[in-house]
Motif scaffolding. Sequence first.
Motif, PDB file in Angstrom:
ATOM      1  N   MET A   1       0.844  -1.168   0.000  1.00  0.00           N
ATOM      2  CA  MET A   1       0.000   0.000   0.000  1.00  0.00           C
ATOM      3  C   MET A   1       0.893   1.235   0.000  1.00  0.00           C
ATOM      4  N   ILE A   2       0.580   2.142  -0.868  1.00  0.00           N
ATOM      5  CA  ILE A   2       1.286   3.417  -0.904  1.00  0.00           C
ATOM      6  C   ILE A   2       0.253   4.524  -0.846  1.00  0.00           C
ATOM      7  N   ASP A   3       0.652   5.711  -0.379  1.00  0.00           N
ATOM      8  CA  ASP A   3      -0.311   6.806  -0.404  1.00  0.00           C
ATOM      9  C   ASP A   3      -0.291   7.455  -1.774  1.00  0.00           C
ATOM     10  N   SER A   4      -1.437   7.992  -2.165  1.00  0.00           N
ATOM     11  CA  SER A   4      -1.605   8.481  -3.529  1.00  0.00           C
ATOM     12  C   SER A   4      -0.932   9.822  -3.775  1.00  0.00           C
ATOM     13  N   ASP A   5      -0.746  10.615  -2.743  1.00  0.00           N
ATOM     14  CA  ASP A   5      -0.187  11.972  -2.873  1.00  0.00           C
ATOM     15  C   ASP A   5      -1.018  12.844  -3.796  1.00  0.00           C
ATOM     16  N   LYS A   6      -2.321  12.563  -3.902  1.00  0.00           N
ATOM     17  CA  LYS A   6      -3.194  13.368  -4.762  1.00  0.00           C
ATOM     18  C   LYS A   6      -3.108  14.833  -4.381  1.00  0.00           C
ATOM     19  N   GLY A   7      -3.084  15.676  -5.371  1.00  0.00           N
ATOM     20  CA  GLY A   7      -3.027  17.104  -5.137  1.00  0.00           C
ATOM     21  C   GLY A   7      -1.631  17.639  -4.877  1.00  0.00           C
ATOM     22  N   THR A   8      -0.609  16.789  -5.014  1.00  0.00           N
ATOM     23  CA  THR A   8       0.768  17.237  -4.799  1.00  0.00           C
ATOM     24  C   THR A   8       1.610  16.941  -6.034  1.00  0.00           C
ATOM     25  N   ASP A   9       2.822  17.460  -6.038  1.00  0.00           N
ATOM     26  CA  ASP A   9       3.744  17.206  -7.146  1.00  0.00           C
ATOM     27  C   ASP A   9       4.175  15.745  -7.210  1.00  0.00           C
ATOM     28  N   GLU A  10       4.078  15.034  -6.090  1.00  0.00           N
ATOM     29  CA  GLU A  10       4.511  13.640  -6.028  1.00  0.00           C
ATOM     30  C   GLU A  10       3.472  12.652  -6.554  1.00  0.00           C
ATOM     31  N   ALA A  11       2.288  13.115  -6.918  1.00  0.00           N
ATOM     32  CA  ALA A  11       1.202  12.224  -7.344  1.00  0.00           C
ATOM     33  C   ALA A  11       1.595  11.371  -8.552  1.00  0.00           C
ATOM     34  N   LYS A  12       2.233  11.960  -9.546  1.00  0.00           N
ATOM     35  CA  LYS A  12       2.632  11.190 -10.741  1.00  0.00           C
ATOM     36  C   LYS A  12       3.696  10.157 -10.385  1.00  0.00           C
ATOM     37  N   GLN A  13       4.593  10.508  -9.485  1.00  0.00           N
ATOM     38  CA  GLN A  13       5.623   9.566  -9.052  1.00  0.00           C
ATOM     39  C   GLN A  13       4.973   8.384  -8.331  1.00  0.00           C
ATOM     40  N   SER A  14       3.990   8.642  -7.509  1.00  0.00           N
ATOM     41  CA  SER A  14       3.287   7.562  -6.811  1.00  0.00           C
ATOM     42  C   SER A  14       2.593   6.633  -7.799  1.00  0.00           C
ATOM     43  N   GLN A  15       1.990   7.195  -8.844  1.00  0.00           N
ATOM     44  CA  GLN A  15       1.333   6.374  -9.861  1.00  0.00           C
ATOM     45  C   GLN A  15       2.349   5.509 -10.600  1.00  0.00           C
ATOM     46  N   ARG A  16       3.528   6.057 -10.894  1.00  0.00           N
ATOM     47  CA  ARG A  16       4.576   5.259 -11.548  1.00  0.00           C
ATOM     48  C   ARG A  16       5.017   4.104 -10.655  1.00  0.00           C
ATOM     49  N   HIS A  17       5.183   4.372  -9.365  1.00  0.00           N
ATOM     50  CA  HIS A  17       5.561   3.306  -8.419  1.00  0.00           C
ATOM     51  C   HIS A  17       4.491   2.218  -8.391  1.00  0.00           C
ATOM     52  N   LEU A  18       3.244   2.631  -8.354  1.00  0.00           N
ATOM     53  CA  LEU A  18       2.141   1.677  -8.303  1.00  0.00           C
ATOM     54  C   LEU A  18       2.122   0.795  -9.549  1.00  0.00           C
ATOM     55  N   HIS A  19       2.309   1.388 -10.722  1.00  0.00           N
ATOM     56  CA  HIS A  19       2.335   0.616 -11.967  1.00  0.00           C
ATOM     57  C   HIS A  19       3.510  -0.368 -11.986  1.00  0.00           C
ATOM     58  N   ARG A  20       4.670   0.069 -11.491  1.00  0.00           N
ATOM     59  CA  ARG A  20       5.832  -0.832 -11.450  1.00  0.00           C
ATOM     60  C   ARG A  20       5.600  -2.005 -10.496  1.00  0.00           C
ATOM     61  N   ILE A  21       5.007  -1.717  -9.359  1.00  0.00           N
ATOM     62  CA  ILE A  21       4.718  -2.779  -8.393  1.00  0.00           C
ATOM     63  C   ILE A  21       3.722  -3.778  -8.987  1.00  0.00           C
ATOM     64  N   ARG A  22       2.682  -3.264  -9.645  1.00  0.00           N
ATOM     65  CA  ARG A  22       1.681  -4.149 -10.266  1.00  0.00           C
ATOM     66  C   ARG A  22       2.302  -4.999 -11.371  1.00  0.00           C
ATOM     67  N   PRO A  26       2.096  -9.404 -10.688  1.00  0.00           N
ATOM     68  CA  PRO A  26       0.750  -9.473 -11.271  1.00  0.00           C
ATOM     69  C   PRO A  26      -0.206 -10.398 -10.522  1.00  0.00           C
ATOM     70  N   TRP A  27       0.310 -11.407  -9.849  1.00  0.00           N
ATOM     71  CA  TRP A  27      -0.542 -12.334  -9.117  1.00  0.00           C
ATOM     72  C   TRP A  27      -1.058 -11.740  -7.805  1.00  0.00           C
ATOM     73  N   MET A  28      -0.585 -10.567  -7.430  1.00  0.00           N
ATOM     74  CA  MET A  28      -0.980  -9.925  -6.176  1.00  0.00           C
ATOM     75  C   MET A  28      -1.900  -8.714  -6.391  1.00  0.00           C
ATOM     76  N   GLN A  29      -2.524  -8.601  -7.546  1.00  0.00           N
ATOM     77  CA  GLN A  29      -3.323  -7.417  -7.895  1.00  0.00           C
ATOM     78  C   GLN A  29      -4.356  -7.039  -6.826  1.00  0.00           C
ATOM     79  N   ALA A  30      -4.984  -8.020  -6.215  1.00  0.00           N
ATOM     80  CA  ALA A  30      -6.021  -7.739  -5.215  1.00  0.00           C
ATOM     81  C   ALA A  30      -5.450  -7.119  -3.939  1.00  0.00           C
TER      82      ALA A  30
END
Length: 68
Positions: A1-22, A26-30
């Motif tokens: 679990m990571i925080d989304s950082d929505k509304g901050t400059d770090e939001a795009k970085q968090s999304q990149r981390h999430l995509h890399r983790i997924r 892939p078997w841990m998507q849930a």
Amino acid sequence: MIDSDKGTDEAKQSQRHLHRIRAKYPWMQAHIHATFKREIENYLVFKEGKKTHVFAPYEDVKQHMYDF
């Protein structure tokens, strides 16, 4: 679990981390999530005596901790 950082400059970085983790697990998507709110502190309930403090979803709770 990571925080989304929505509304901050770090939001795009968090999304990149999430995509890399997924992609790596892939078997841990849930079990892979980004939080709705910015920081884990926003999920906590703060009480002072009988008074409960509620914060907005993207509010920086740490800034208010000195007021308690």
